[in-house]
Design a protein around this motif. Structure first.
Motif, PDB file in Angstrom:
ATOM      1  N   ARG A 307      13.428 -42.457 -29.287  1.00 23.06           N
ATOM      2  CA  ARG A 307      12.919 -41.991 -30.584  1.00 23.06           C
ATOM      3  C   ARG A 307      11.673 -42.759 -30.975  1.00 23.06           C
ATOM      4  N   THR A 308      11.665 -44.058 -30.686  1.00 21.02           N
ATOM      5  CA  THR A 308      10.493 -44.849 -31.055  1.00 21.02           C
ATOM      6  C   THR A 308       9.303 -44.464 -30.176  1.00 21.02           C
ATOM      7  N   VAL A 309       9.550 -44.218 -28.887  1.00 22.65           N
ATOM      8  CA  VAL A 309       8.461 -43.762 -28.013  1.00 22.65           C
ATOM      9  C   VAL A 309       7.886 -42.462 -28.568  1.00 22.65           C
ATOM     10  N   LEU A 310       8.762 -41.563 -28.967  1.00 23.52           N
ATOM     11  CA  LEU A 310       8.296 -40.282 -29.514  1.00 23.52           C
ATOM     12  C   LEU A 310       7.495 -40.502 -30.801  1.00 23.52           C
ATOM     13  N   ALA A 311       7.974 -41.402 -31.646  1.00 27.91           N
ATOM     14  CA  ALA A 311       7.247 -41.705 -32.890  1.00 27.91           C
ATOM     15  C   ALA A 311       5.873 -42.299 -32.563  1.00 27.91           C
ATOM     16  N   LEU A 312       5.828 -43.160 -31.550  1.00 24.85           N
ATOM     17  CA  LEU A 312       4.550 -43.781 -31.170  1.00 24.85           C
ATOM     18  C   LEU A 312       3.553 -42.723 -30.706  1.00 24.85           C
ATOM     19  N   ILE A 313       4.046 -41.759 -29.938  1.00 23.79           N
ATOM     20  CA  ILE A 313       3.150 -40.701 -29.441  1.00 23.79           C
ATOM     21  C   ILE A 313       2.695 -39.813 -30.606  1.00 23.79           C
ATOM     22  N   CYS A 314       3.642 -39.442 -31.480  1.00 24.78           N
ATOM     23  CA  CYS A 314       3.281 -38.601 -32.635  1.00 24.78           C
ATOM     24  C   CYS A 314       2.261 -39.321 -33.510  1.00 24.78           C
ATOM     25  N   GLU A 315       2.508 -40.605 -33.739  1.00 26.56           N
ATOM     26  CA  GLU A 315       1.626 -41.388 -34.608  1.00 26.56           C
ATOM     27  C   GLU A 315       0.231 -41.530 -33.982  1.00 26.56           C
ATOM     28  N   ALA A 316       0.189 -41.638 -32.661  1.00 25.54           N
ATOM     29  CA  ALA A 316      -1.090 -41.904 -31.979  1.00 25.54           C
ATOM     30  C   ALA A 316      -1.936 -40.647 -31.818  1.00 25.54           C
ATOM     31  N   TYR A 317      -1.290 -39.481 -31.800  1.00 26.31           N
ATOM     32  CA  TYR A 317      -2.005 -38.244 -31.458  1.00 26.31           C
ATOM     33  C   TYR A 317      -3.089 -37.906 -32.477  1.00 26.31           C
ATOM     34  N   ASP A 318      -4.273 -37.658 -31.983  1.00 24.77           N
ATOM     35  CA  ASP A 318      -5.376 -37.302 -32.885  1.00 24.77           C
ATOM     36  C   ASP A 318      -6.384 -36.441 -32.122  1.00 24.77           C
ATOM     37  N   GLU A 319      -7.139 -35.665 -32.865  1.00 22.29           N
ATOM     38  CA  GLU A 319      -8.226 -34.890 -32.272  1.00 22.29           C
ATOM     39  C   GLU A 319      -9.474 -35.201 -33.063  1.00 22.29           C
ATOM     40  N   ASP A 324     -20.825 -36.105 -25.323  1.00 22.25           N
ATOM     41  CA  ASP A 324     -20.690 -36.058 -23.857  1.00 22.25           C
ATOM     42  C   ASP A 324     -21.879 -36.818 -23.249  1.00 22.25           C
ATOM     43  N   ASP A 325     -22.058 -36.695 -21.916  1.00 22.31           N
ATOM     44  CA  ASP A 325     -23.097 -37.485 -21.251  1.00 22.31           C
ATOM     45  C   ASP A 325     -24.508 -37.140 -21.724  1.00 22.31           C
ATOM     46  N   LYS A 326     -24.663 -35.906 -22.272  1.00 21.00           N
ATOM     47  CA  LYS A 326     -26.005 -35.506 -22.733  1.00 21.00           C
ATOM     48  C   LYS A 326     -26.149 -35.703 -24.241  1.00 21.00           C
ATOM     49  N   GLY A 327     -25.155 -36.331 -24.840  1.00 22.24           N
ATOM     50  CA  GLY A 327     -25.228 -36.622 -26.278  1.00 22.24           C
ATOM     51  C   GLY A 327     -24.710 -35.490 -27.149  1.00 22.24           C
ATOM     52  N   LYS A 328     -24.243 -34.408 -26.529  1.00 24.09           N
ATOM     53  CA  LYS A 328     -23.737 -33.276 -27.312  1.00 24.09           C
ATOM     54  C   LYS A 328     -22.289 -33.569 -27.751  1.00 24.09           C
ATOM     55  N   GLN A 329     -21.980 -33.270 -29.023  1.00 27.12           N
ATOM     56  CA  GLN A 329     -20.625 -33.547 -29.503  1.00 27.12           C
ATOM     57  C   GLN A 329     -19.630 -32.558 -28.906  1.00 27.12           C
ATOM     58  N   GLU A 330     -18.528 -33.073 -28.421  1.00 26.61           N
ATOM     59  CA  GLU A 330     -17.459 -32.185 -27.943  1.00 26.61           C
ATOM     60  C   GLU A 330     -16.133 -32.707 -28.489  1.00 26.61           C
ATOM     61  N   SER A 331     -15.161 -31.802 -28.568  1.00 27.87           N
ATOM     62  CA  SER A 331     -13.901 -32.262 -29.157  1.00 27.87           C
ATOM     63  C   SER A 331     -13.122 -33.066 -28.115  1.00 27.87           C
ATOM     64  N   ARG A 332     -12.376 -34.032 -28.598  1.00 22.63           N
ATOM     65  CA  ARG A 332     -11.547 -34.822 -27.683  1.00 22.63           C
ATOM     66  C   ARG A 332     -10.166 -35.009 -28.281  1.00 22.63           C
ATOM     67  N   ILE A 333      -9.181 -35.141 -27.381  1.00 20.26           N
ATOM     68  CA  ILE A 333      -7.841 -35.558 -27.809  1.00 20.26           C
ATOM     69  C   ILE A 333      -7.799 -37.056 -27.567  1.00 20.26           C
ATOM     70  N   VAL A 334      -7.316 -37.777 -28.554  1.00 17.04           N
ATOM     71  CA  VAL A 334      -7.230 -39.227 -28.368  1.00 17.04           C
ATOM     72  C   VAL A 334      -5.865 -39.722 -28.844  1.00 17.04           C
ATOM     73  N   LEU A 335      -5.252 -40.557 -28.032  1.00 17.80           N
ATOM     74  CA  LEU A 335      -4.008 -41.208 -28.463  1.00 17.80           C
ATOM     75  C   LEU A 335      -4.390 -42.602 -28.951  1.00 17.80           C
ATOM     76  N   ARG A 336      -4.227 -42.816 -30.246  1.00 21.63           N
ATOM     77  CA  ARG A 336      -4.656 -44.091 -30.811  1.00 21.63           C
ATOM     78  C   ARG A 336      -3.527 -45.122 -30.774  1.00 21.63           C
ATOM     79  N   PHE A 337      -3.011 -45.378 -29.581  1.00 19.95           N
ATOM     80  CA  PHE A 337      -1.961 -46.389 -29.438  1.00 19.95           C
ATOM     81  C   PHE A 337      -2.488 -47.761 -29.826  1.00 19.95           C
ATOM     82  N   SER A 338      -1.621 -48.559 -30.413  1.00 18.73           N
ATOM     83  CA  SER A 338      -1.950 -49.968 -30.578  1.00 18.73           C
ATOM     84  C   SER A 338      -2.136 -50.550 -29.173  1.00 18.73           C
TER      85      SER A 338
END
Ligand code: ATP
Length: 444
Positions: A307-319, A324-338
């Motif tokens: 349950r705590t692992v699941l909470a950690l993943i839910c808490e970390a999930y962000d978009e 990108d390499d040419k400076g153009k903004q693109e969307s990313r998924i990021v897990l903001r784990f401690s």
């Protein structure tokens, strides 16, 4: 939740158990990243609950125990959930989770209203020990780790020579034949618990219950769960076990609702008394000052690893978006784990994979860091892509080895690297010689 479940599979955090055979309801396998996350969580729990304290020791009990344990603990008699059958679609349902429509209970599966009366269903998995399958060989897979702590109380007390208050901690598997496993890993049939039994004098019980509630809240904050997403439920008298003088549930705001992560219960002297009475063996504590024997009381913070692992993943999930390499903004998924619990702490990239000196230097940086942390080496694809892949699995730091590192733009930058931080995406130039110290401070 769908996005999280799909990310977990795609990147190797969590897979369905026995997937190629259609799965097994309520059982899950942790993949290469999931196992690292889970291990970091358990290690941090052990570090703060056992290693950093004078008053707690650990143990590791067996999953199979004498059936007498489960009779004495009350599990054989009362470890049950109320179950109801739907006569229309034959679904088995937990009686306390059946939705109502206009005040009438309705099967969540088919909408049928023809439901049986609730019956008690024991959640323990029954099994047989040895070659004969009869009444005398029955036992159960443990539904909690706590009971082995209680039945070994005397042995641990004798060898550790602890004085009250003191605790015994354990992390291990537990099994419950849940009627309706659901919400991904949240309610599984096989799961892991991290439990502490903290023994004390009766007069210390209520105060220590408060103490442990606060300690445990702090723990969740220390692994990166926001305090605003944590809630403390005071379990009302009517719902508390009859022997408990106070119980808190620590809940987290999951995407599917506010649900329990951990129970912190003051269980009085119930467990040790039960086992002393049933086994006929003394489980008392001798107070040398008062020259008195008594059965200690106990506070139990009992947390679920999964349950705590699941909470950690839910808490970390962000978009969000990143260039990108040419400076153009693109969307990313990021897990903001401690950084403390992130599965991989640092990724190392040579700018180009076909330039041998860059690759050699990157390999050297990997070898330098490896004794201190879990490092990942990646040489394929554009640098932006490589960053993005690491963002998606929550790696907090990325190191790039470029031509400046090799000294091609002067001695000032020789043996320095770019260190990029996942959340801010800020990059700093750091000496290779300083890397270990700098990163170890940020991940511990
Ligand atoms: P619930 O009310 O959700 O069934 P519980 O109150 O029965 O949980 P406890 O017996 O207090 O749970 O167990 C302590 C901890 O073990 C829980 O807080 C939870 O984190 C974990 N746990 C219990 N049952 C499960 C399960 N089926 N799957 C995953 N974790 C579990």
């Amino acid at each position: 939740m769908e996005k999280i479940v799909s990310l977990c599979k795609r990147r190797g955090f969590i897979f369905q158990s026995s997937e190629i055979y259609g799965g097994l309801n309520g059982a899950w396998d942790y993949g290469p990243l999931g196992v690292e996350l889970k291990r970091n969580l358990k290690d941090y729990w052990w570090r703060t609950m056992v290693h950093e304290r004078d008053d707690v020791v650990g143990m590791d009990g067996s999953i199979l125990m004498n059936r007498a344990v489960w009779k004495a603990s009350g599990h054989e008699e009362t470890f049950t959930d109320p179950m109801v059958d739907c006569r229309t679609c034959k679904a088995r349902l937990r009686a306390d989770q059946i939705p109502q429509k206009n005040g009438v209970p309705q099967c969540p599966n088919c909408g049928g209203k023809d439901l049986t009366e609730p019956r008690s269903f024991n959640l323990m998995f029954k099994t047989y020990v040895g070659a004969t399958e009869d009444e005398s060989s029955i036992t159960y897979l443990r539904p909690e780790t706590a009971q082995s702590i209680f039945v070994q109380f005397k042995n641990v007390l004798d060898v550790s020579r602890k004085k009250l208050p003191f605790g015994i901690a354990q992390i291990g598997k537990a099994f419950r034949n849940e009627i309706n496993p659901r919400n991904f890993t949240f309610r599984s049939r096989e799961f892991e618990q991290m439990e502490l039994e903290y023994f004390c004098r009766p007069e210390q019980g209520m105060e220590l219950l408060e103490y442990w509630k606060e300690e445990r809240l702090k723990f969740y904050e220390d692994i990166g769960i926001a305090r605003e997403k944590l809630h403390v439920l005071t379990v009302p008298d009517a719902e508390r076990a009859f022997y408990s003088k106070g119980t808190y549930d620590i809940e987290y705001e999951f995407p599917f609702g506010r649900q329990e992560l951990e129970g912190v219960a003051y269980r009085t002297d119930y467990d040790l008394s039960q086992h002393q009475n049933a086994s006929g063996k003394p489980l008392e504590y001798f107070d040398e000052e008062a020259k008195q024997k008594f059965i200690p009381h106990v506070i139990e913070p009992s947390a679920g690893v999964d349950r705590t692992v699941l909470a950690l993943i839910c808490e970390a999930y962000d978009e969000d978006t990143a260039p990108d390499d040419k400076g153009k903004q693109e969307s990313r998924i990021v897990l903001r784990f401690s950084p403390r619990i992130a599965p991989i702490k640092c990724a190392v990239f040579p700018l180009l994979k076909n330039k041998e000196p860059l690759v050699a230097k990157a390999r050297a940086v990997v070898n330098l860091l490896r004794p201190h942390m879990n490092v990942f080496y990646d040489e394929t694809g554009a640098i932006g892509r490589r960053y993005r892949r690491q963002d998606e699995i929550g790696t907090p730091f990325g190191i790039t080895i470029d031509f400046e590192t090799l000294g091609e733009r002067g001695d000032d930058f020789r043996d320095t690297v770019t260190l990029r931080e996942r959340d801010s995406m800020k990059q700093e130039r750091v000496k290779i010689a300083d890397l270990v110290q700098l990163l170890v401070a940020r991940i511990s």
